[in-house]
Design an enzyme around this catalytic site. Structure first.
Site, PDB file in Angstrom:
ATOM      1  N   SER A   5      39.103  37.061  33.684  1.00  0.00           N
ATOM      2  CA  SER A   5      39.534  37.635  32.552  1.00  0.00           C
ATOM      3  C   SER A   5      39.503  36.630  31.442  1.00  0.00           C
ATOM      4  O   SER A   5      39.664  35.204  31.637  1.00  0.00           O
ATOM      5  CB  SER A   5      40.702  38.347  32.555  1.00  0.00           C
TER       6      SER A   5
HETATM    7  N1  SAH Z   1      42.447  36.713  39.060  1.00  0.00           N
HETATM    8  C1  SAH Z   1      41.054  36.007  39.159  1.00  0.00           C
HETATM    9  C2  SAH Z   1      40.132  37.129  38.639  1.00  0.00           C
HETATM   10  C3  SAH Z   1      39.731  37.724  39.764  1.00  0.00           C
HETATM   11  S1  SAH Z   1      38.476  39.231  39.617  1.00  0.00           S
HETATM   12  C4  SAH Z   1      40.875  34.775  38.244  1.00  0.00           C
HETATM   13  O1  SAH Z   1      41.891  34.386  37.820  1.00  0.00           O
HETATM   14  O2  SAH Z   1      39.856  34.194  38.679  1.00  0.00           O
HETATM   15  C5  SAH Z   1      39.220  40.390  40.785  1.00  0.00           C
HETATM   16  C6  SAH Z   1      39.167  39.572  42.204  1.00  0.00           C
HETATM   17  O3  SAH Z   1      39.782  40.738  43.272  1.00  0.00           O
HETATM   18  C7  SAH Z   1      37.909  39.572  42.885  1.00  0.00           C
HETATM   19  O4  SAH Z   1      37.644  38.062  43.154  1.00  0.00           O
HETATM   20  C8  SAH Z   1      37.668  40.307  44.190  1.00  0.00           C
HETATM   21  O5  SAH Z   1      37.152  39.701  45.127  1.00  0.00           O
HETATM   22  C9  SAH Z   1      38.995  40.599  44.176  1.00  0.00           C
HETATM   23  N2  SAH Z   1      39.462  41.819  45.144  1.00  0.00           N
HETATM   24  C10 SAH Z   1      38.917  42.983  44.866  1.00  0.00           C
HETATM   25  N3  SAH Z   1      39.640  43.942  45.895  1.00  0.00           N
HETATM   26  C11 SAH Z   1      40.590  43.003  46.498  1.00  0.00           C
HETATM   27  C12 SAH Z   1      41.341  43.571  47.444  1.00  0.00           C
HETATM   28  N4  SAH Z   1      41.480  44.630  47.988  1.00  0.00           N
HETATM   29  N5  SAH Z   1      42.098  42.555  47.885  1.00  0.00           N
HETATM   30  C13 SAH Z   1      42.239  41.206  47.453  1.00  0.00           C
HETATM   31  N6  SAH Z   1      41.342  40.763  46.316  1.00  0.00           N
HETATM   32  C14 SAH Z   1      40.489  41.746  46.008  1.00  0.00           C
END
Ligand code: SAH
Length: 202
Positions: free
Chosen positions: A56
């Site tokens: 984000s």
């Molecule tokens: N917080 C992150 C942004 C992540 S985008 C940063 O700082 O870069 C959202 C992330 O959630 C993705 O990497 C995706 O793979 C993960 N995601 C989606 N569903 C998930 C789940 N059920 N458990 C763990 N991670 C998940």
């Protein structure tokens, strides 16, 4: 003014906690993105992190950190750790962070980036974060970075300590917004906040 200073200035204008602004100033975001994207590391916009996922924009990451009202002794759960950047900020503001990431490649990369950034109080776990991490619950704060449909997974709310705070994007009735949850001695208080867009929680 360079982009990094502009970003910090913007956070001050929004009256975010000084500790949160200091964390954004101290964590090198360029270590959490691919080399080709490093020139854009301090632009206030989302960036791709591979696997169709995005990190984000820093002002939103900072706002979510601010809403969690973190203290130095807090243990935090981060769901959807992705690149590890959000976890890195949470780690500067708390005692320990458990980060759960579904994609094993991203989880391994996040652990490497955190190490390069010199952040040693994050444990990255590969797996489904919607189940939380019961072995280390309860958490004083829970951060979710992928959108749940309808409501926050019950397991996450259950793992919130009394006095604990949770922030998560939730999709409901065609709209998506941040939901803030606080566990009081009398139960859970849920407050809808800003409209947002995140990738879906799988
Ligand atoms: N917080 C992150 C942004 C992540 S985008 C940063 O700082 O870069 C959202 C992330 O959630 C993705 O990497 C995706 O793979 C993960 N995601 C989606 N569903 C998930 C789940 N059920 N458990 C763990 N991670 C998940």
């Amino acid at each position: 003014m360079n982009e990094r200073d502009q970003l910090l200035e913007g956070l001050r204008r929004r009256c975010l906690d000084e500790r949160v602004i200091a964390a954004v100033a101290e964590v090198p975001r360029e270590l959490f993105v691919a080399p080709a994207l490093q020139p854009f590391a301090y632009a206030d916009r989302p960036l791709p992190i591979g696997g169709g996922q995005t990190i984000s924009q820093p002002s939103l990451v900072a706002r979510m950190c601010d809403l969690l009202e973190l203290g130095d002794d807090d243990v935090v759960l981060d769901v959807g750790t992705g690149s590890g950047y959000h976890a890195a900020l949470l780690a500067r503001l708390s005692r320990h962070v458990y980060g759960v990431e579904l994609d094993e490649g991203l989880a391994a990369q996040a652990a490497r980036s955190l190490e390069l950034a010199g952040i040693d109080n994050v444990t990255v776990v590969a797996g489904d974060g919607s189940a939380g991490v019961p072995a280390h619950a309860p958490f004083q704060a829970i951060n979710v970075a992928a959108t749940a449909t309808g409501e926050v997974p019950a397991a996450l709310e259950r793992q919130l300590a009394i006095g604990g705070r949770l922030i998560a994007p939730v999709e409901r009735g065609g709209g998506e917004h941040l939901l803030f949850v606080r566990r009081t001695p009398d139960g859970l208080q849920r407050t809808p906040l800003d409209a947002v867009r995140f990738v879906p929680l799988r």
